[in-house]
Motif scaffolding. Structure first.
Motif, PDB file in Angstrom:
ATOM      1  N   SER A   1       0.844  -1.188   0.000  1.00  0.00           N
ATOM      2  CA  SER A   1       0.000   0.000   0.000  1.00  0.00           C
ATOM      3  C   SER A   1       0.885   1.247   0.000  1.00  0.00           C
ATOM      4  O   SER A   1       1.896   1.313   0.671  1.00  0.00           O
ATOM      5  CB  SER A   1      -0.897   0.002   1.236  1.00  0.00           C
ATOM      6  N   ASP A   2       0.492   2.256  -0.759  1.00  0.00           N
ATOM      7  CA  ASP A   2       1.257   3.494  -0.839  1.00  0.00           C
ATOM      8  C   ASP A   2       0.740   4.560   0.117  1.00  0.00           C
ATOM      9  O   ASP A   2       1.241   5.677   0.121  1.00  0.00           O
ATOM     10  CB  ASP A   2       1.228   4.044  -2.267  1.00  0.00           C
ATOM     11  N   ASP A   3      -0.258   4.233   0.912  1.00  0.00           N
ATOM     12  CA  ASP A   3      -0.803   5.201   1.856  1.00  0.00           C
ATOM     13  C   ASP A   3       0.121   5.305   3.073  1.00  0.00           C
ATOM     14  O   ASP A   3       0.454   4.321   3.710  1.00  0.00           O
ATOM     15  CB  ASP A   3      -2.199   4.791   2.320  1.00  0.00           C
TER      16      ASP A   3
END
Length: 74
Positions: free
Chosen positions: A5-7
């Motif tokens: 995830s890039d969050d």
């Protein structure tokens, strides 16, 4: 957060303590007093009383000396 995830979730703010001179006369006692609060976050910031910070002036060679306070065992 799931792998890949890039969050980005920023960590929570650490507690900041600003003791008075009366509280700061015994630094280890003050640390013992705030320890239960600081342990919850794992880190804290203690800002010493403003009038207690020595004025640092550059040396003749242009270096600004650093002040490190270290207490063994803390």
């Amino acid at each position: 957060m799931e792998p890949g995830s890039d969050d980005f979730l920023p960590p929570p703010e650490c507690p900041v303590f600003e003791p008075s001179w009366a509280e700061f006369r015994d630094p280890l006692g003050y640390i013992a007093k705030i320890r239960p609060i600081a342990e919850k976050s794992g880190i804290c910031k203690i800002r010493p009383p403003a009038s207690g910070i020595p004025a640092l002036t550059p040396t003749p060679w242009g270096f600004l000396p650093c002040l490190f306070l270290y207490q063994a065992g803390v």
